[in-house]
Scaffold this active site. Sequence first.
Site, PDB file in Angstrom:
ATOM      1  N   GLU A   1      -4.259 -62.677  -4.120  1.00  0.00           N
ATOM      2  CA  GLU A   1      -3.062 -62.149  -4.775  1.00  0.00           C
ATOM      3  C   GLU A   1      -1.994 -63.217  -5.009  1.00  0.00           C
ATOM      4  O   GLU A   1      -1.404 -63.725  -4.060  1.00  0.00           O
ATOM      5  CB  GLU A   1      -2.457 -61.025  -3.943  1.00  0.00           C
ATOM      6  CG  GLU A   1      -1.291 -60.343  -4.626  1.00  0.00           C
ATOM      7  CD  GLU A   1      -0.792 -59.121  -3.895  1.00  0.00           C
ATOM      8  OE1 GLU A   1      -0.060 -58.328  -4.518  1.00  0.00           O
ATOM      9  OE2 GLU A   1      -1.131 -58.944  -2.710  1.00  0.00           O
TER      10      GLU A   1
ATOM     11  N   GLU B   1       2.383 -49.884  -5.641  1.00  0.00           N
ATOM     12  CA  GLU B   1       2.966 -50.571  -4.491  1.00  0.00           C
ATOM     13  C   GLU B   1       4.460 -50.732  -4.728  1.00  0.00           C
ATOM     14  O   GLU B   1       4.934 -51.770  -5.177  1.00  0.00           O
ATOM     15  CB  GLU B   1       2.293 -51.935  -4.297  1.00  0.00           C
ATOM     16  CG  GLU B   1       2.681 -52.592  -2.977  1.00  0.00           C
ATOM     17  CD  GLU B   1       2.060 -53.963  -2.803  1.00  0.00           C
ATOM     18  OE1 GLU B   1       1.497 -54.214  -1.722  1.00  0.00           O
ATOM     19  OE2 GLU B   1       2.143 -54.782  -3.737  1.00  0.00           O
TER      20      GLU B   1
END
Length: 216
Positions: free
Chosen positions: A94, A192
């Site tokens: 990520e 998120e």
Amino acid sequence: MHEIYVASQRLQLTIAGIVTKYISLTDPSQRQEYIEGLRQTIEVAKRLGYKTIISQVGQELPGVPRREQHRSIVDGLKACVPFLEEAGIMLVIEPLNTLVDHEGYYLDSSKEGFQIVDQVDSPYIKVLYDIYHMQIMEGNIISTITNNIDNIGYFHIAGVPGRHEPYTGELYYINIFKAIKETGFIGYIGLEYFPLENPSLSLTRFLNWVKSEGLV
């Protein structure tokens, strides 16, 4: 973890991913520790039926050339491929923003993330493309996604700025979702964000929003 699994079965929900231990890939001296942590995570994922493991790559090392840290990440991920391949589980790395939330983190560029994936050259290693983070660092969201979809294994979304509901802020996620759908992507898009509203109402409003556009 067992309680989460039991709840997911009761609610008939699929757990999209699990996060491995936060151990640096930029530092080759920590590679074996990272691999061992990942192997432990793989065992948990296998038992619970999870197919995606999320990983960060670690902080940038002061005084160490970036090309050396880049190579350490690539070499570390290559060493992980046999374990992922055997388990049939994908690892996604990520990129994060370093301007607001993650000062000092090494991987703050999707371009470098895709380069790493290309160099590892395995279908079991891809990028988690977090649209919130990459809007802050780069913008150019839709063309980046469509040009690199084969190297993307998972998405995260949130409103920009603030990391709140996706229907707030400067991004019109409906068009982004349509672009993702047109690529043929069949993986998960994770929400998120930090809700400003009651979480249940926030999720219901989001679901109704995307339903109204024919996206679910």
